[in-house]
Design an enzyme around this catalytic site. Structure first.
Site, short mmCIF file in Angstrom:
data_model
loop_
_atom_site.label_atom_id
_atom_site.label_comp_id
_atom_site.label_asym_id
_atom_site.label_seq_id
_atom_site.Cartn_x
_atom_site.Cartn_y
_atom_site.Cartn_z
CB CYS A 137 -1.02 -0.01 1.13
SG CYS A 137 -0.61 -0.98 2.55
NE ARG A 162 2.96 -9.38 5.26
CZ ARG A 162 1.63 -9.41 5.19
NH1 ARG A 162 0.96 -10.33 5.89
NH2 ARG A 162 0.98 -8.55 4.43
CD GLN A 194 -0.53 -8.81 0.23
OE1 GLN A 194 -0.03 -7.70 0.05
NE2 GLN A 194 -1.20 -9.11 1.32
CG ASP A 233 -2.19 -5.56 -2.33
OD1 ASP A 233 -3.30 -5.61 -1.80
OD2 ASP A 233 -1.13 -5.51 -1.70
CG HIS A 269 -3.77 -0.02 -2.59
ND1 HIS A 269 -2.79 -0.81 -3.14
CD2 HIS A 269 -3.84 -0.34 -1.27
CE1 HIS A 269 -2.27 -1.58 -2.19
NE2 HIS A 269 -2.88 -1.33 -1.06
CE LYS A 288 -9.43 -7.93 8.82
NZ LYS A 288 -8.26 -8.80 8.62
CG HIS A 339 -5.82 -0.84 1.93
ND1 HIS A 339 -4.45 -0.74 1.99
CD2 HIS A 339 -6.30 0.27 2.54
CE1 HIS A 339 -4.11 0.37 2.62
NE2 HIS A 339 -5.23 1.00 2.96
#
Length: 641
Positions: free
Chosen positions: A345, A374, A392, A394, A396, A476, A522
């Site tokens: 993000c 991670r 991911q 992902d 946004h 979320k 997100h």
């Protein structure tokens, strides 16, 4: 008052009726007053939504429910009971063993033990522990609770040499300021425990110890390695047998075994928790990605790609530092510290903030198949389902407040279509609210939570609220699918964020030519691509539908003399878009068919003299068996169906 003039209390039953009881009455008294059958079936009592022991005293006006084996909580209750029975048996069989923590978990229970130095426990020892457990279960030993002052509890466990219990009590005092703690006894065993428990051990009707593993004390790799024993318990032997069959099926579907067998992925000690994708697995990933890409194209997303390594100051600015620092990897170059991104993000925020935007451009949907890293503890790594490096899907979305509902609805529709495409029909939705550790004002959180709830309500979606499980920057919506074994997996997410646009000073120009802060959504449709691939392997047991199979067909020449024809067929099928390989080994066709079945190819194409002469292939389906001979064009239609 009763007819005899005695003072009474009144409790409220689930149907709204009131039940009169004597002062000091317990949950068991309430069950007996309702009926002897219920008293025999009762396991616990729920008072104002909190589950307590049947022996708990009731108060005037309490709203109560009697917990029986039909209650959703009942299995957790007897599994917690079974954990204590297991600890009883272990200390009986192995004197000097220290007991640590033993909770009920999904599907069963465990207890962590420190055995005497001369004792090593393996799976071979579990039947003996089980036998000792059954003796205590058959004895119907009652569970009794007592609350004692902290000083007394410390003295009890210090005398027993239970230093782990002493540490737990000291932490309760330091962190929660407790003055008393509760101890539960069953038979000769007494343990520090919050409870609740069932009335006696004989409510456990079936028990099985399943495995032995190592576990660090409190999950800390710097602390003592303990021995963890896993088990499960049920209200009937038939339920236990069903569970064991399901476990066996799960083992057969385990992606950690099937992945290497099917040439999908591998792991190496040189990169713990970071998968190496093999050719077939890379094809699978690209096929998954293509389905996501179709949703991006259909819904007006624009793709970006941002760096995987960025200055650590970025993560302090975004707020990830306070929440992810311990899980981040760092590298120092020219006396400057950089971090491997744990999230995508902040990069999207930098892209949005790199130029001016008008309200006419919104919503601006920026998508990225971004790899994140991670530093997960090695003890929690689990194949593709828990890794250190993953991608991911992902995106946004930067939008106005007025556009939030439409964007959330669009995201939900994309998720519906995608899950259906991959064969997941049962989807559950969860709205997660503000966690204890979070950024922003109460007003911002209340507004954000209300907006997500409104979007779900307007869609007519059923959902449950998951209090305190939101992201640190906003509430979320999470999506959970159920696989072929009935297991639930959290996949997609849609998160509403008022915080990051403020931290990165993101603005757009509104119709009045004023600078306004956008809202940031997100969203991930599948989440981790690696994890989703692992779930798919287990959902389909490696037998992917034809459109998703990395290799859709394998050519099986009957003899070496047909290898040339097989090569021609392979080239033509590839030209037509079929993913195909050839088994050109000098083996019998029967052996090749058996191996192809193990390889889980959707189709086997046998080519012998007859097929070479006719220009056809003899088609065998993994699912349906022999289909018959057909032309290559007809077979291509079969793979497209």
């Amino acid at each position: 008052m009763s007819e005899t003039g005695e003072q009474q209390i009144s409790v409220v039953l689930p149907d709204g009726n009131e039940l009169a009881l004597r002062p000091g009455a317990t949950g068991l008294d309430a069950a007996e007053a309702i009926g002897p059958g219920l008293a025999r079936a009762a396991l616990a009592i729920r008072v104002a939504g909190e589950t307590k022991d049947l022996s708990s005293e009731l108060g005037d006006g309490d709203r109560i429910e009697i917990v029986t084996d039909r209650d959703p909580e009942a299995l957790d209750l007897i599994r917690h009971d079974a954990a204590h029975v297991m600890a009883t048996a272990v200390q009986e069989l192995y004197p000097g063993t220290q007991v640590t923590i033993g909770p009920a978990i999904e599907g069963g229970f465990y207890y962590d033990f420190e055995f005497p130095e001369e004792v090593t426990i393996t799976d071979a020892d579990l039947p003996g522990i089980e036998e000792a457990m059954r003796a205590h279960i058959a004895a119907g030993e009652g569970f009794s609770r007592r609350d004692v002052p902290v000083a007394e509890a410390l003295e009890i466990f210090e005398e027993q040499g239970e230093r782990y219990k002493v540490e737990l009590i000291e932490d309760l005092v330091a962190n929660e300021g407790v003055e008393t703690v509760s101890l539960y006894r069953n038979g000769p065993f007494e343990d520090l425990c919050r409870g609740p428990h069932g009335p006696s051990t004989d409510r456990i009707k079936a028990v099985r110890l399943e495995s032995v593993a190592g576990a660090y004390w409190r999950g800390d790799e710097t602390r003592q390695m303990l021995t963890r024993i896993y088990g499960t318990a049920f209200f009937s032997n038939s339920d236990l047998e069903d569970h064991l069959e399901a476990l066996e099926e799960a083992r057969a579907r385990d992606h950690r075994r099937l992945g290497p067998e099917l040439g999908l992925f591998m792991f190496s000690p040189v990169a713990p928790g970071m998968p190496f994708w093999l050719p077939n697995g890379t094809v699978l990933l690209r096929l998954i990605e293509a389905e996501v890409q179709e949703q991006l194209d259909r819904r007006g997303y624009r793709e970006i790609s941002t760096p995987e390594v960025m200055d650590e100051s970025l993560w302090k600015k975004s707020g990830h530092w306070e929440n992810y620092e311990d899980a981040m990897y760092f590298v120092e170059v020219d006396e400057r510290r950089f971090a491997l991104r744990p999230m995508n993000c902040p990069g999207a925020c930098l892209v949005f903030g790199s130029e001016r935007h008008s309200y006419r451009e919104l919503p601006l949907r920026l998508a990225e198949f971004g790899q994140v890293t991670r530093n997960e503890r090695e003890g929690v790594l689990h194949g593709l389902l828990r890794v250190r490096s993953f991608t991911q899907d992902d995106a946004h979305v930067f939008c106005t407040e007025e556009q939030i509902e439409a964007e959330v609805t669009d995201i939900c529709e994309a998720i519906d279509q995608l899950y259906s495409r991959f064969g997941f029909e049962q989807v559950e939705v969860e709205l997660s609210t503000r966690p204890a550790k979070s950024m922003g004002t109460d007003e911002q959180w209340e507004k954000a939570e209300a907006m997500l709830a409104s979007a779900l309500d307007r869609q007519g979606r059923e959902y449950k609220v998951n209090p305190g499980d939101g992201a640190f920057y906003g509430p979320k919506i999470d999506f959970h699918v159920t696989d072929a074994l009935g297991r639930s997996w959290q996949l997609g997410t849609c998160q509403l964020d008022f915080q990051m646009p403020e931290r990165f000073d993101l603005t757009y120009t509104d119709a009045n030519d004023e600078q306004v802060r956008p809202v940031m959504i997100h969203r991930a449709l599948l989440g981790s691509m690696e994890r989703f691939a692992g779930i798919l392997v287990e959902h389909y047991a490696g037998r992917f539908p034809v459109w998703l199979a990395p290799v859709q067909a394998i050519l099986l020449p009957v003899s070496d003399s047909q290898n040339g024809y097989a090569a021609t067929v392979e080239a033509e099928l590839r030209e037509k878009g079929v993913r195909v390989v050839t088994d050109s080994r000098s083996e019998s066709v029967g052996r090749k068919i058996r191996d192809a079945e193990l390889g889980r190819y959707p189709f086997m194409l046998v080519v012998g003299e007859r097929e070479e002469e006719s220009g056809q292939v003899a088609v065998r389906s993994h699912e349906k068996g022999e289909i018959g001979s057909m032309t290559l064009d007809d077979f291509c239609m079969l793979t497209a169906s």
